[in-house]
Design a protein around this motif. Structure first.
Motif, short mmCIF file in Angstrom:
data_model
loop_
_atom_site.label_atom_id
_atom_site.label_comp_id
_atom_site.label_asym_id
_atom_site.label_seq_id
_atom_site.Cartn_x
_atom_site.Cartn_y
_atom_site.Cartn_z
N UNK A 23 0.88 -1.17 0.02
CA UNK A 23 0.09 -0.12 -0.01
C UNK A 23 0.99 1.18 -0.08
N UNK A 24 2.20 1.13 0.07
CA UNK A 24 3.06 2.21 0.19
C UNK A 24 3.43 2.81 -0.99
N UNK A 25 3.20 2.00 -2.17
CA UNK A 25 3.51 2.50 -3.39
C UNK A 25 2.36 3.08 -4.31
N UNK A 26 2.44 3.89 -5.16
CA UNK A 26 1.60 4.46 -5.92
C UNK A 26 1.31 3.68 -7.32
N UNK A 27 2.29 2.82 -7.62
CA UNK A 27 1.75 1.95 -8.94
C UNK A 27 0.71 1.07 -8.50
N UNK A 28 -0.12 0.51 -9.53
CA UNK A 28 -0.98 -0.36 -9.54
C UNK A 28 -0.59 -2.10 -8.84
N UNK A 29 -1.21 -2.68 -8.31
CA UNK A 29 -0.61 -3.86 -7.66
C UNK A 29 -1.93 -4.53 -7.44
N UNK A 30 -2.01 -5.92 -7.20
CA UNK A 30 -3.26 -6.78 -6.86
C UNK A 30 -2.82 -8.13 -6.30
N UNK A 31 -3.29 -8.42 -5.06
CA UNK A 31 -3.02 -9.70 -4.57
C UNK A 31 -3.42 -10.53 -5.64
N UNK A 32 -2.91 -11.66 -5.77
CA UNK A 32 -3.15 -12.98 -6.64
C UNK A 32 -3.04 -14.05 -6.09
N UNK A 48 -2.49 -22.26 2.16
CA UNK A 48 -1.62 -21.63 1.26
C UNK A 48 -0.34 -21.87 1.28
N UNK A 49 0.44 -22.35 0.29
CA UNK A 49 2.02 -22.61 0.55
C UNK A 49 2.90 -21.16 0.21
N UNK A 50 2.15 -20.18 -0.15
CA UNK A 50 2.82 -18.81 -0.49
C UNK A 50 1.84 -17.76 -0.79
N UNK A 51 2.25 -16.63 -0.96
CA UNK A 51 1.47 -15.33 -1.19
C UNK A 51 1.81 -14.67 -2.28
N UNK A 52 0.72 -14.39 -3.36
CA UNK A 52 1.35 -13.86 -4.63
C UNK A 52 1.01 -12.50 -4.63
N UNK A 53 1.60 -11.30 -5.23
CA UNK A 53 1.42 -10.10 -5.34
C UNK A 53 1.69 -9.92 -6.91
N UNK A 54 0.74 -9.27 -7.72
CA UNK A 54 1.12 -8.98 -9.05
C UNK A 54 1.22 -7.48 -9.35
N UNK A 55 2.23 -7.33 -10.09
CA UNK A 55 2.56 -5.84 -10.60
C UNK A 55 2.72 -5.93 -12.00
N UNK A 56 2.82 -5.01 -12.63
CA UNK A 56 2.80 -4.58 -14.25
C UNK A 56 4.65 -4.69 -14.39
#
Length: 206
Positions: A23-32, A48-56
């Motif tokens: 949440x500290x970044x201004x670029x788009x990101x999504x929990x995946x 869950x074995x891991x936690x994923x975050x998607x960025x461009x």
């Protein structure tokens, strides 16, 4: 997933911790990943074995800023982990980054990098599968951004594991007509005949 390195395994960070960090970044990101599916369903239903975050991909340098002091390792196909140093631009084909606070810590966050053409998301699996960026994700009631379930299922559908089949079964009733139609078409374009597309087209699970 690439093979574990140096005997370190995964202890995924808590969802709330990941949300606070990104949440500290201004670029788009999504929990995946599986967490995105659970956010769409509205409740947890598996481990869950891991936690994923998607960025461009074009915003990849934000990861180093957000996780300053962490070890970041890029997964180079066919699955070899190597250090990702600040200032290195990861090229197309390298889209998976493992993150941990230090060399003796377990892996805690997996960052995925995806493609975009202007304001259009372009699937790294098949460039014919596209979507406006403003429809790539949605937001949970608490404000957490997450990948729409139809896009997440598209990625899971290439070689579905039992947990992916569970995710499809759980989230299927939450897909509206438009989302179901988009996913069925995307599956057919990228993968050819697919049992999930047949289920969606036949309206099973309604």
């Amino acid at each position: 997933m690439p093979q574990e390195r140096s005997g370190q395994s995964w202890e995924p960070a808590h969802l709330a911790e990941v949300v606070d960090l990104f949440s500290q970044t201004s670029c788009p990101w999504w929990i995946a990943g599986g967490y995105a599916v659970e956010l769409a369903v509205g409740r947890p239903f598996r481990e869950h074995e891991d936690i994923d975050v998607l960025l461009l991909r074009r915003d990849q340098y934000a990861v180093h800023d957000l996780l300053a002091g962490w070890e970041l390792w890029a997964a180079d196909p066919p699955g070899t982990l190597r250090p990702w140093l600040r200032g290195e631009l990861l090229p197309f084909g390298v889209h998976d980054v493992w993150c941990r606070p230090g060399p003796d810590a377990p892996w805690q966050i997996q960052v995925m990098l995806d493609e975009a053409d202007g304001e259009t998301w372009v699937s790294r699996r098949d460039a014919r599968v596209r979507r406006p960026l403003d429809r790539l994700g949605t937001t949970a009631a608490d404000g957490t951004p997450y990948l729409t379930p139809e896009v997440q299922l598209f990625y899971k559908a290439k070689a579905p594991r039992p947990k992916d089949e569970q995710d499809f079964t759980e989230v299927r009733p939450h897909l509206d007509r438009e989302a179901s139609a988009w996913l069925a078409e995307a599956l057919s374009v990228a993968y050819g005949p697919h049992p999930w597309a047949e289920t969606l087209q036949n309206g099973k699970g309604d």
